[in-house]
Design an enzyme around this catalytic site. Structure first.
Site, short mmCIF file in Angstrom:
data_model
loop_
_atom_site.label_atom_id
_atom_site.label_comp_id
_atom_site.label_asym_id
_atom_site.label_seq_id
_atom_site.Cartn_x
_atom_site.Cartn_y
_atom_site.Cartn_z
N LYS A 82 0.84 -1.19 0.00
CA LYS A 82 0.00 0.00 0.00
C LYS A 82 0.88 1.24 0.00
CE LYS A 82 -3.91 -2.25 0.27
NZ LYS A 82 -3.36 -3.57 -0.07
N ASP A 83 0.35 2.32 -0.53
CA ASP A 83 1.11 3.56 -0.66
C ASP A 83 1.58 4.07 0.70
OD1 ASP A 83 -0.95 3.45 -2.99
OD2 ASP A 83 0.60 4.82 -3.67
#
Length: 325
Positions: A82-83
């Site tokens: 995930k970012d």
């Protein structure tokens, strides 16, 4: 060295954007919630943790979990990266077949919040989730803002080209430069993670190149003769190409200058696969005013929210202080 366009100027399906916007001004402007399509068993050898993080990357948090649990990094699983410059919710699994569990509350910090603890019979693995739900904010809109609503309506119905996002290629396309050193110049890269990133970036570049040509020719959402799946593109690897006829001719023409990369990918054992050319967001909703655009939608695993955003605006990623096209 091959003639690689490190600027990553892929073709637009609906013409160049008419609006500029600031992106990720604060982590809360990029919210991601991981979606599962199965229930946990409530028992088993794996503890599952639902965590919310702000400004941290997935691999770092996985290492913190392993350290607290007293296990190796390989004993911690998750569905996807995930970012970092975002607020994200995702699940982790920890292999703890017996013995006392640590105090999982110790994971809580200013940037991490423990939401739930459960048990499951299997390790969480990459791509095993249903997808991700996004809530995004673009700020300081500048340009022909009146064009956004119509373009959003078209995207909701027809989708966008399923490009691999710019983060796949690293800062200033550094992963592609690394791939070229590995595949063309024959340099050895001892770090396994860096080698994997380089190979993934090179494979994604080939796919994006084919997709960009089909966008230019307006066939990205149309099945070509010889396409083994409904409008798909190649993920290069060992074996005979899966496409035939007109589709194969187009792909060979685009990828001919990249023979060294293709050969290198075959030698490391990657296999021929296909990936859909069209990305259709699920439940796309938006609120628009003169200053900002709020978006919400869901996407399947392995796809990128930036593929949606790039068709709407030229983005200035404030978290990176660089322009993302």
């Amino acid at each position: 060295m091959m003639d690689i366009d490190f600027s990553l100027n892929w073709a637009y399906a609906y013409g160049e954007p008419q609006v500029k916007a600031d992106f990720r001004c604060v982590p809360e402007d990029f919210f991601v919630d991981e979606l599962l399509d199965f229930e946990f068993t409530g028992s088993g050898e794996h503890v599952v943790l639902h965590l919310q993080k702000r400004g941290d990357n997935t691999d770092w948090l996985a290492r913190q979990i392993a350290k607290l649990a007293g296990v190796g990094p390989a004993d911690v699983g998750y569905c996807g990266l995930k970012d970092r410059h975002a607020v994200t919710r995702q699940w982790f699994s920890v292999y703890l077949p017996k013995g006392d569990e640590p105090d999982w509350q110790q994971l809580n910090s200013e940037s991490v919040q423990l939401l739930r603890v459960d048990r499951h019979c299997r390790k969480l693995r990459r791509g095993s989730h249903l997808g991700n739900r996004f809530e995004l904010v673009l700020r300081n809109l500048d340009g022909r803002i009146e064009t956004l609503s119509q373009r959003l309506s078209v995207i909701a119905e027809q989708g966008v080209p399923n490009y691999f996002g710019e983060q796949r290629f690293g800062r200033e396309a550094g992963n592609l430069e690394l791939a070229n050193r590995l595949l063309v110049e024959g340099q050895k890269i001892n770090n396994r993670q860096r080698r994997t990133m380089a190979m993934s970036a090179a494979r994604s570049y080939l796919f994006n190149s084919v997709l960009s040509r089909r966008v230019q020719e307006k066939t990205w959402d149309t099945e070509l003769e010889g396409d083994p799946e409904d409008f798909s593109g190649p993920l290069w690897g060992r074996g005979r190409p899966l496409s035939q006829g007109v589709c194969l001719e187009l792909e060979e023409a685009v990828l001919a200058p990249m023979a060294a990369w293709r050969d290198g990918m075959e030698h490391v054992g990657l296999k021929q696969e296909r990936r859909g050319l069209r990305l259709l967001p699920d439940k796309l909703n938006w609120q628009l005013d003169d200053e900002q655009l709020q978006l919400s939608f869901a996407l399947p695993p392995g796809t990128y929210a930036t593929a949606i955003l790039r068709e709407l605006c030229y983005l200035r990623d404030v978290s990176q202080a660089q322009v993302v096209l």
